[in-house]
Motif scaffolding. Sequence first.
Motif, short mmCIF file in Angstrom:
data_model
loop_
_atom_site.label_atom_id
_atom_site.label_comp_id
_atom_site.label_asym_id
_atom_site.label_seq_id
_atom_site.Cartn_x
_atom_site.Cartn_y
_atom_site.Cartn_z
N GLN A 6 0.85 -1.19 0.00
CA GLN A 6 0.00 0.00 0.00
C GLN A 6 0.89 1.24 0.00
O GLN A 6 1.96 1.24 0.59
CB GLN A 6 -0.90 0.06 1.24
CG GLN A 6 -2.00 -0.98 1.25
CD GLN A 6 -2.98 -0.75 2.39
OE1 GLN A 6 -3.04 -1.54 3.33
NE2 GLN A 6 -3.75 0.33 2.30
N CYS A 23 -3.21 0.27 -3.83
CA CYS A 23 -3.01 -1.06 -3.27
C CYS A 23 -2.60 -2.03 -4.36
O CYS A 23 -3.23 -2.08 -5.44
CB CYS A 23 -4.29 -1.56 -2.59
SG CYS A 23 -4.21 -3.29 -2.03
N TRP A 34 -11.16 -3.11 0.54
CA TRP A 34 -10.73 -1.87 1.20
C TRP A 34 -11.53 -1.74 2.50
O TRP A 34 -12.77 -1.87 2.50
CB TRP A 34 -11.01 -0.65 0.34
CG TRP A 34 -10.02 -0.42 -0.76
CD1 TRP A 34 -10.19 -0.69 -2.10
CD2 TRP A 34 -8.72 0.16 -0.64
NE1 TRP A 34 -9.07 -0.33 -2.81
CE2 TRP A 34 -8.15 0.20 -1.94
CE3 TRP A 34 -7.96 0.66 0.42
CZ2 TRP A 34 -6.88 0.72 -2.19
CZ3 TRP A 34 -6.70 1.16 0.17
CH2 TRP A 34 -6.17 1.20 -1.12
N ARG A 69 -10.66 -1.03 -9.68
CA ARG A 69 -9.65 -2.08 -9.76
C ARG A 69 -9.55 -2.48 -11.23
O ARG A 69 -10.14 -3.43 -11.70
CB ARG A 69 -10.03 -3.30 -8.92
CG ARG A 69 -8.89 -4.31 -8.80
CD ARG A 69 -9.29 -5.54 -8.05
NE ARG A 69 -8.15 -6.43 -7.88
CZ ARG A 69 -8.23 -7.72 -7.55
NH1 ARG A 69 -9.42 -8.27 -7.35
NH2 ARG A 69 -7.15 -8.43 -7.42
N SER A 75 -5.48 -1.59 -7.20
CA SER A 75 -6.71 -0.85 -6.92
C SER A 75 -6.36 0.52 -6.34
O SER A 75 -5.32 0.69 -5.70
CB SER A 75 -7.56 -1.62 -5.92
OG SER A 75 -8.74 -0.90 -5.58
N CYS A 92 -5.97 -2.26 2.96
CA CYS A 92 -6.27 -3.07 1.78
C CYS A 92 -5.96 -4.52 2.14
O CYS A 92 -4.98 -4.81 2.84
CB CYS A 92 -5.43 -2.63 0.60
SG CYS A 92 -5.70 -3.59 -0.91
#
Lengths: 116, 112
Positions: A6, A23, A34, A69, A75, A92
């Motif tokens: 992350q 992420c 999330w 995503r 994402s 995440c």
Amino acid sequence: EAGVAQSPRYKIIEKRQSVAFWCNPISGHATLYWYQQILGQGPKLLIQFQNNGVVDDSQLPKDRFSAERLKGVDSTLKIQPAKLEDSAVYLCASSRGTSGGVQTQYFGPGTRLLVL
Amino acid sequence: SQKIEQNSEALNIQEGKTATLTCNYTNYSPAYLQWYRQDPGRGPVFLLLIRENEKEKRKERLKVTFDTTLKQSLFHITASQPADSATYLCALDISNFNKFYFGSGTKLNVKP
């Protein structure tokens, strides 16, 4: 096997500004989550993806939060505009499975957001 | 309303003793329940899961029980060590599609 990555790890913004979190899940993991974790509370699910489709976003404040995503891998979660109450850690997580069954989630280190 | 409750007060125990943490839930019929450990500044780490048709699960010094009638899970750490000090979270899959609700966690302090 590399874990969930992350970035950034920390972010400080003024209220009404925008912010984005990134992420990268564990390679091959189909499901990505999330979560928002406010100090002293447990993680709260914001959105769940399976590959690049949304499975659940019922707790995502859609007037200000968005997530995508693309290509079913990385994402991003965006907040626009941020409010003071958005100050939290954004976690995440990813899991291997594609449907049903028992899944173990692997969490990243989180992004700590402070909204002033 | 739907709730997952864990003791909000920290649990303080002496090294070598058994720590017992509680997770109670209402209005759910989860297929399984998981326990995670979270250290300050880090994401949760999976420890154990127990299915609705299992009464007990063990892994080394850890033991989890699951009573679907009482809607309660107990998490035990035997022969506790200061390194076990952390926050422990329970999580329920409420949808059978791996949608997880977490409790607020219980902070465990193991004193040497």
